[in-house]
Design a protein around this motif. Structure first.
Motif, PDB file in Angstrom:
ATOM      1  N   ALA A  35       0.923  -1.242  -0.100  1.00 48.69           N
ATOM      2  CA  ALA A  35      -0.057  -0.118   0.027  1.00 48.69           C
ATOM      3  C   ALA A  35       0.919   1.350  -0.202  1.00 48.69           C
ATOM      4  N   ARG A  36       1.861   1.320   0.950  1.00 44.25           N
ATOM      5  CA  ARG A  36       2.870   2.580   0.636  1.00 44.25           C
ATOM      6  C   ARG A  36       3.442   2.704  -0.421  1.00 44.25           C
ATOM      7  N   TRP A  37       3.846   1.403  -0.871  1.00 48.32           N
ATOM      8  CA  TRP A  37       4.630   1.576  -2.522  1.00 48.32           C
ATOM      9  C   TRP A  37       3.519   2.333  -3.304  1.00 48.32           C
ATOM     10  N   MET A  38       2.240   1.766  -3.538  1.00 47.24           N
ATOM     11  CA  MET A  38       1.436   2.299  -4.417  1.00 47.24           C
ATOM     12  C   MET A  38       0.962   3.811  -4.155  1.00 47.24           C
ATOM     13  N   LEU A  39       1.056   4.003  -2.834  1.00 48.27           N
ATOM     14  CA  LEU A  39       0.394   5.330  -2.513  1.00 48.27           C
ATOM     15  C   LEU A  39       1.733   6.679  -2.523  1.00 48.27           C
ATOM     16  N   THR A  40       2.730   6.013  -2.249  1.00 50.19           N
ATOM     17  CA  THR A  40       4.227   7.084  -2.221  1.00 50.19           C
ATOM     18  C   THR A  40       5.128   6.740  -3.134  1.00 50.19           C
ATOM     19  N   GLY A  41       5.058   5.838  -3.771  1.00 47.29           N
ATOM     20  CA  GLY A  41       6.124   5.363  -4.934  1.00 47.29           C
ATOM     21  C   GLY A  41       7.317   4.893  -4.203  1.00 47.29           C
ATOM     22  N   THR A  42       7.590   4.768  -2.859  1.00 53.15           N
ATOM     23  CA  THR A  42       8.675   4.347  -2.155  1.00 53.15           C
ATOM     24  C   THR A  42       8.891   2.496  -2.170  1.00 53.15           C
ATOM     25  N   ARG A  43       9.733   2.323  -2.863  1.00 59.01           N
ATOM     26  CA  ARG A  43       9.678   0.873  -2.953  1.00 59.01           C
ATOM     27  C   ARG A  43      10.244   0.196  -1.992  1.00 59.01           C
ATOM     28  N   PRO A  44       9.755  -0.729  -1.321  1.00 63.48           N
ATOM     29  CA  PRO A  44       9.943  -1.513  -0.112  1.00 63.48           C
ATOM     30  C   PRO A  44      11.393  -2.302  -0.146  1.00 63.48           C
ATOM     31  N   ALA A  45      12.202  -2.563   0.672  1.00 62.94           N
ATOM     32  CA  ALA A  45      13.521  -3.189   0.786  1.00 62.94           C
ATOM     33  C   ALA A  45      13.215  -4.364  -0.194  1.00 62.94           C
ATOM     34  N   THR A  46      14.534  -4.845  -0.355  1.00 63.41           N
ATOM     35  CA  THR A  46      14.412  -6.163  -1.267  1.00 63.41           C
ATOM     36  C   THR A  46      13.802  -7.314  -0.377  1.00 63.41           C
ATOM     37  N   ASP A  47      14.363  -7.477   0.846  1.00 68.94           N
ATOM     38  CA  ASP A  47      13.873  -8.749   1.657  1.00 68.94           C
ATOM     39  C   ASP A  47      12.483  -8.492   1.930  1.00 68.94           C
ATOM     40  N   VAL A  48      11.901  -7.475   1.916  1.00 61.87           N
ATOM     41  CA  VAL A  48      10.325  -7.180   2.242  1.00 61.87           C
ATOM     42  C   VAL A  48       9.760  -7.813   0.769  1.00 61.87           C
ATOM     43  N   VAL A  49      10.255  -7.252  -0.431  1.00 62.74           N
ATOM     44  CA  VAL A  49       9.561  -7.583  -1.545  1.00 62.74           C
ATOM     45  C   VAL A  49       9.693  -9.168  -1.956  1.00 62.74           C
ATOM     46  N   GLN A  50      10.445  -9.824  -1.265  1.00 60.54           N
ATOM     47  CA  GLN A  50      10.850 -11.122  -1.705  1.00 60.54           C
ATOM     48  C   GLN A  50      10.116 -11.847  -0.594  1.00 60.54           C
ATOM     49  N   SER A  51       9.613 -11.274   0.378  1.00 61.33           N
ATOM     50  CA  SER A  51       8.963 -12.164   1.568  1.00 61.33           C
ATOM     51  C   SER A  51       7.523 -12.796   1.104  1.00 61.33           C
ATOM     52  N   ASP A  52       7.265 -13.873   1.698  1.00 62.56           N
ATOM     53  CA  ASP A  52       5.869 -14.433   1.540  1.00 62.56           C
ATOM     54  C   ASP A  52       4.651 -13.533   1.795  1.00 62.56           C
ATOM     55  N   GLY A  53       4.925 -12.738   2.731  1.00 65.18           N
ATOM     56  CA  GLY A  53       3.824 -11.603   2.903  1.00 65.18           C
ATOM     57  C   GLY A  53       3.410 -10.848   1.939  1.00 65.18           C
ATOM     58  N   PHE A  54       4.661 -10.390   1.351  1.00 66.61           N
ATOM     59  CA  PHE A  54       4.462  -9.456   0.200  1.00 66.61           C
ATOM     60  C   PHE A  54       3.903 -10.068  -1.056  1.00 66.61           C
ATOM     61  N   LEU A  55       4.100 -11.493  -1.295  1.00 69.69           N
ATOM     62  CA  LEU A  55       3.635 -12.031  -2.390  1.00 69.69           C
ATOM     63  C   LEU A  55       2.176 -12.274  -2.105  1.00 69.69           C
ATOM     64  N   SER A  56       1.802 -12.565  -0.786  1.00 71.88           N
ATOM     65  CA  SER A  56       0.304 -12.870  -0.491  1.00 71.88           C
ATOM     66  C   SER A  56      -0.304 -11.361  -0.699  1.00 71.88           C
ATOM     67  N   ALA A  57       0.326 -10.473  -0.390  1.00 71.85           N
ATOM     68  CA  ALA A  57      -0.468  -9.105  -0.650  1.00 71.85           C
ATOM     69  C   ALA A  57      -0.574  -8.818  -2.236  1.00 71.85           C
ATOM     70  N   LEU A  58       0.295  -9.127  -2.847  1.00 75.32           N
ATOM     71  CA  LEU A  58       0.301  -8.891  -4.283  1.00 75.32           C
ATOM     72  C   LEU A  58      -0.985  -9.824  -4.979  1.00 75.32           C
ATOM     73  N   MET A  59      -1.334 -11.046  -4.466  1.00 75.26           N
ATOM     74  CA  MET A  59      -2.146 -12.068  -4.935  1.00 75.26           C
ATOM     75  C   MET A  59      -3.542 -11.641  -4.463  1.00 75.26           C
ATOM     76  N   ILE A  60      -3.660 -10.888  -3.057  1.00 68.00           N
ATOM     77  CA  ILE A  60      -4.865 -10.214  -2.626  1.00 68.00           C
ATOM     78  C   ILE A  60      -5.101  -9.173  -3.533  1.00 68.00           C
ATOM     79  N   ALA A  61      -4.214  -8.276  -3.976  1.00 66.70           N
ATOM     80  CA  ALA A  61      -4.551  -7.163  -4.743  1.00 66.70           C
ATOM     81  C   ALA A  61      -5.007  -7.633  -6.016  1.00 66.70           C
ATOM     82  N   ALA A  62      -4.450  -8.354  -6.794  1.00 66.49           N
ATOM     83  CA  ALA A  62      -4.813  -9.066  -8.084  1.00 66.49           C
ATOM     84  C   ALA A  62      -6.097  -9.710  -8.007  1.00 66.49           C
ATOM     85  N   SER A  63      -6.738 -10.289  -6.912  1.00 63.68           N
ATOM     86  CA  SER A  63      -7.987 -11.220  -6.906  1.00 63.68           C
ATOM     87  C   SER A  63      -8.772 -10.031  -6.576  1.00 63.68           C
TER      88      SER A  63
END
Length: 259
Positions: A121-149
């Motif tokens: 949500a912060r990335w979409m609203l502010t344009g600030t990319r999360p840290a690499t470890d966050v992007v590669q986390s299972d939680g972030f992947l789940s968030a992407l799947m929720i957003a797509a669904s």
């Protein structure tokens, strides 16, 4: 007005017709897209209200590309003034659609925070990319799947709604219902369309990039990116014009002409 049931094979034809409409005036198509991006970027950087304003204006501006497609299909010259075609009639209902779109995206992003703590949500609203470890986390992947669904039903609500409001003077609520119903009724054609779009817009450029890098032993990496990016840029008008092709197929055989 009544939505038409179209054959599934029409899905890939929408993309082909979009390409035909783009070829009718490629320079003006690119100018409209560049103007849209620049305008929305300028609005988005306004503190506090910029992002909200962008989301509210998205449905209205989407009519610009529908209007451009209609003009291209009629063989008339395209103009930059088409960029504001969605705000010339039934403006109140168009802004109403924008408010519904804003609320939908807010609810969608709120749901993703349950999976990744708000990183997406912060990335979409502010344009600030999360840290690499966050992007590669299972939680972030789940968030992407929720957003797509969750975005799938939002897309169905807004696929035709802005055009129905602008060209057929429908109230916002009625336009949203008609859009959702038309998409559900033609879900097979939209599945084919989605697969064709993914193939053309995502798979093809990366395959081209891979082949160029493979044949050059990696030496043409910068050149390859310079080739693939313009290809993707050229394909965006095709995608926008294909929205008009789907509207023309599902709702009208002879769409209303510009005044």
């Amino acid at each position: 007005m009544q939505a038409q049931l179209v054959p599934p094979s029409r899905g890939w034809r929408w993309l082909a017709e979009g390409w035909k409409l783009f070829r009718a005036a490629p320079v003006m198509w690119l100018a409209l897209i560049f103007g849209y991006w620049m305008l929305m970027t300028a609005i988005s950087i306004v503190p506090f209200v910029g992002v909200v304003a962008v989301l509210v204006l998205v449905p209205g501006f989407s009519v610009a590309f529908m209007a451009a497609s209609r003009v291209a299909a009629s063989g008339q010259p395209m103009q930059m003034a088409l960029l504001f075609a969605g705000f010339r009639e039934n403006v109140g209902a168009q802004i109403g659609l924008g408010v519904v779109y804003l609320i939908s995206i807010a609810l969608l992003l709120s749901a993703t925070t349950l999976a990744d703590g708000g990183a997406l949500a912060r990335w979409m609203l502010t344009g600030t990319r999360p840290a690499t470890d966050v992007v590669q986390s299972d939680g972030f992947l789940s968030a992407l799947m929720i957003a797509a669904s969750l975005y799938a039903p939002v897309m169905m609500l807004f696929w035709f709604a802005p055009t129905l409001v602008a060209w057929h003077a429908m109230p916002a609520a009625k336009a949203l219902f008609f859009s959702l119903f038309a998409c559900l009724m033609n879900w097979r054609a939209f599945v084919v369309y989605g697969m064709a779009s993914a193939l053309v817009l995502i798979v093809a450029p990366f395959v081209a990039l891979f082949l160029l890098m493979l044949l050059s032993g990696g030496a043409l990496r910068p050149a390859a990116m310079a080739i693939v990016f313009p290809c993707v840029l050229a394909l965006m008008p095709t995608l926008f014009a294909s929205f008009y092709a789907s509207y023309r197929d599902v709702f009208v055989k002879d769409p209303p002409q510009p005044a």
